[in-house]
Design a protein around this motif. Structure first.
Motif, PDB file in Angstrom:
ATOM      1  N   ASN A 199       0.853  -1.188   0.000  1.00 49.76           N
ATOM      2  CA  ASN A 199       0.000   0.000   0.000  1.00 49.76           C
ATOM      3  C   ASN A 199       0.887   1.236   0.000  1.00 49.76           C
ATOM      4  O   ASN A 199       1.602   1.484   0.979  1.00 49.76           O
ATOM      5  N   PRO A 200       0.885   2.024  -1.079  1.00 49.90           N
ATOM      6  CA  PRO A 200       1.721   3.225  -1.113  1.00 49.90           C
ATOM      7  C   PRO A 200       1.399   4.230  -0.013  1.00 49.90           C
ATOM      8  O   PRO A 200       2.203   5.139   0.236  1.00 49.90           O
ATOM      9  N   ALA A 201       0.266   4.066   0.667  1.00 50.60           N
ATOM     10  CA  ALA A 201      -0.105   4.940   1.771  1.00 50.60           C
ATOM     11  C   ALA A 201       0.144   4.279   3.119  1.00 50.60           C
ATOM     12  O   ALA A 201      -0.439   4.672   4.126  1.00 50.60           O
ATOM     13  N   ASP A 213      11.294 -10.326 -19.853  1.00 51.32           N
ATOM     14  CA  ASP A 213      10.170  -9.440 -20.107  1.00 51.32           C
ATOM     15  C   ASP A 213      10.187  -8.346 -19.057  1.00 51.32           C
ATOM     16  O   ASP A 213      10.755  -8.508 -17.976  1.00 51.32           O
ATOM     17  N   HIS A 214       9.533  -7.221 -19.344  1.00 43.90           N
ATOM     18  CA  HIS A 214       9.499  -6.116 -18.404  1.00 43.90           C
ATOM     19  C   HIS A 214       8.266  -5.255 -18.674  1.00 43.90           C
ATOM     20  O   HIS A 214       7.581  -5.420 -19.690  1.00 43.90           O
ATOM     21  N   GLY A 215       7.999  -4.335 -17.753  1.00 40.36           N
ATOM     22  CA  GLY A 215       6.851  -3.453 -17.884  1.00 40.36           C
ATOM     23  C   GLY A 215       6.755  -2.506 -16.703  1.00 40.36           C
ATOM     24  O   GLY A 215       7.551  -2.577 -15.755  1.00 40.36           O
ATOM     25  N   PHE A 216       5.771  -1.611 -16.752  1.00 36.84           N
ATOM     26  CA  PHE A 216       5.551  -0.627 -15.697  1.00 36.84           C
ATOM     27  C   PHE A 216       4.150  -0.790 -15.113  1.00 36.84           C
ATOM     28  O   PHE A 216       3.203  -1.143 -15.822  1.00 36.84           O
ATOM     29  N   THR A 217       4.025  -0.510 -13.813  1.00 37.05           N
ATOM     30  CA  THR A 217       2.713  -0.389 -13.167  1.00 37.05           C
ATOM     31  C   THR A 217       2.725   0.847 -12.282  1.00 37.05           C
ATOM     32  O   THR A 217       3.784   1.315 -11.864  1.00 37.05           O
ATOM     33  N   PHE A 218       1.547   1.365 -12.000  1.00 39.66           N
ATOM     34  CA  PHE A 218       1.420   2.514 -11.095  1.00 39.66           C
ATOM     35  C   PHE A 218       0.297   2.229 -10.114  1.00 39.66           C
ATOM     36  O   PHE A 218      -0.857   2.046 -10.514  1.00 39.66           O
ATOM     37  N   ASP A 219       0.642   2.165  -8.825  1.00 40.83           N
ATOM     38  CA  ASP A 219      -0.338   1.857  -7.785  1.00 40.83           C
ATOM     39  C   ASP A 219      -0.676   3.097  -6.969  1.00 40.83           C
ATOM     40  O   ASP A 219       0.155   3.999  -6.800  1.00 40.83           O
ATOM     41  N   PHE A 248      -0.026  -3.777  -8.432  1.00 41.64           N
ATOM     42  CA  PHE A 248       0.336  -4.060  -9.821  1.00 41.64           C
ATOM     43  C   PHE A 248      -0.776  -3.625 -10.774  1.00 41.64           C
ATOM     44  O   PHE A 248      -1.186  -4.372 -11.668  1.00 41.64           O
ATOM     45  N   LEU A 249      -1.247  -2.407 -10.594  1.00 37.84           N
ATOM     46  CA  LEU A 249      -2.297  -1.866 -11.454  1.00 37.84           C
ATOM     47  C   LEU A 249      -1.706  -1.508 -12.817  1.00 37.84           C
ATOM     48  O   LEU A 249      -0.743  -0.749 -12.909  1.00 37.84           O
ATOM     49  N   ALA A 250      -2.284  -2.058 -13.870  1.00 35.91           N
ATOM     50  CA  ALA A 250      -1.799  -1.801 -15.223  1.00 35.91           C
ATOM     51  C   ALA A 250      -2.047  -0.345 -15.600  1.00 35.91           C
ATOM     52  O   ALA A 250      -3.137   0.186 -15.396  1.00 35.91           O
ATOM     53  N   ILE A 251      -1.014   0.314 -16.145  1.00 33.89           N
ATOM     54  CA  ILE A 251      -1.189   1.674 -16.631  1.00 33.89           C
ATOM     55  C   ILE A 251      -2.135   1.677 -17.825  1.00 33.89           C
ATOM     56  O   ILE A 251      -2.953   2.579 -17.989  1.00 33.89           O
ATOM     57  N   GLU A 252      -2.039   0.640 -18.653  1.00 35.93           N
ATOM     58  CA  GLU A 252      -2.992   0.473 -19.742  1.00 35.93           C
ATOM     59  C   GLU A 252      -4.262  -0.161 -19.181  1.00 35.93           C
ATOM     60  O   GLU A 252      -4.258  -0.802 -18.141  1.00 35.93           O
ATOM     61  N   PHE A 253      -5.357  -0.028 -19.869  1.00 38.66           N
ATOM     62  CA  PHE A 253      -6.622  -0.537 -19.360  1.00 38.66           C
ATOM     63  C   PHE A 253      -6.790  -2.033 -19.578  1.00 38.66           C
ATOM     64  O   PHE A 253      -7.664  -2.658 -18.992  1.00 38.66           O
ATOM     65  N   GLY A 254      -5.976  -2.630 -20.435  1.00 39.51           N
ATOM     66  CA  GLY A 254      -6.068  -4.062 -20.675  1.00 39.51           C
ATOM     67  C   GLY A 254      -5.045  -4.821 -19.862  1.00 39.51           C
ATOM     68  O   GLY A 254      -4.160  -4.265 -19.223  1.00 39.51           O
ATOM     69  N   GLY A 255      -5.137  -6.139 -19.873  1.00 35.99           N
ATOM     70  CA  GLY A 255      -4.146  -6.993 -19.243  1.00 35.99           C
ATOM     71  C   GLY A 255      -4.033  -6.832 -17.748  1.00 35.99           C
ATOM     72  O   GLY A 255      -2.974  -6.478 -17.235  1.00 35.99           O
TER      73      GLY A 255
END
Length: 298
Positions: free
Chosen positions: A51-53, A154-160, A179-186
């Protein structure tokens, strides 16, 4: 069970977008088995991973580390680290990182004799920020993910995002994404956490030291439409010794059952040491966690 984990890791090579975590990030769900508190209520610098908070102490600089080990049947281990620094009275920044490995995967050729091991892991590094407005704390965490299965990468970004609110002197509620996807899919690897903590009793004395009892509830929802519930509580004695216990109604790889977890933590000066044990679901062996929090600069 080992086969199920490998299928998750292998599936990441179906082509991942940059704006989401690799599919092998699902392996981090195994590490949540060692958490006695609901993930949304985790504390300290290492709690930023959940939790970032997460509540942080008011020291100028603090750090924490947690190591998780599962049974040989499951064959996973993980480590989480966190570092936080205050910026004025209302803001903090932090660094969060972690790695989860699948152990003891041997490589063979035309004979059953091992000729090496197969590396399988998922790791991330993230930058977090918090801001507090009275009893409400907002937080955000940007992560860079990296994973490997054998020779494939493999690699990628998420923003929580996360929030924690003290509704009264006795009640705290919190919520976060994982691990919320920045894109709306996947969103197969995304989890959503919620939790509440209630001070069940006013302070009472144990051996001349003030103590209190806390009750907790947590819920986890994933994109696979699983809803898991956590019920638990804790006994805190003077802020120096704490015992926590919980039971989780867990749904994992088509199995549903109740899994108990217990933890003990001791604080001495600038350091806090925590030990936890969780029973494995469906007799798959226990999960163990050891954690250390330290105030580097008060």
């Amino acid at each position: 069970m080992r086969t199920a984990y490998l299928l998750i890791a292998i599936s990441l090579y179906n082509g991942q977008a940059m704006g989401q975590a690799p599919e092998s990030a699902s392996l981090w769900r195994v590490s949540t088995a060692s958490l006695t508190l609901p993930p949304a209520l985790e504390t300290g610098p290492v709690g930023l991973a959940w939790n970032p908070a997460a509540p942080l102490d008011r020291s100028r600089l603090s750090a924490s580390v947690q190591v998780v080990q599962t049974s040989d049947v499951v064959g996973l281990s993980s480590v989480l680290v966190g570092l936080s620094r205050s910026i004025g009275r209302s803001a903090r920044i932090g660094i969060s990182g972690g790695r989860v490995d699948v152990r003891d995967l041997v490589r063979t050729t035309s004979s059953p004799t091992s000729v090496g091991t197969i590396p399988v892991y998922e790791q991330f590094l993230g930058l977090a920020g918090q801001y507090q407005i009275r009893g409400l704390v907002f937080g955000g965490l940007m992560r860079l993910h990296d994973s490997r299965f054998n020779v494939e990468r493999d690699h990628g970004f998420t923003f929580d995002v996360g929030a924690r609110f003290r509704a009264s002197s006795r009640l705290v509620v919190a919520a976060a994404t994982h691990f919320l996807a920045i894109e709306f899919g996947g969103r197969e690897t995304t989890d959503y956490y919620a939790g509440a903590e209630y001070l069940a009793t006013p302070s009472f004395a144990i051996g001349g030291v003030a103590a209190q009892i806390l009750l907790r509830y947590g819920a986890t929802y994933s994109a696979s439409e699983r809803l898991e519930h956590t019920f638990g509580g804790g006994l805190d004695i003077g802020g120096h010794f704490r015992v926590d216990a919980s039971v989780v109604r867990e749904a994992s790889y088509q199995y549903v059952g109740w899994r108990p977890t217990m933890a003990v933590s001791v604080r001495a000066g600038k350091y806090q040491l925590g030990l936890a044990r969780s029973s494995g679901l469906n007799d798959l062996g226990a999960t163990y966690r050891i954690g250390l929090d330290s105030t580097l600069f008060p």
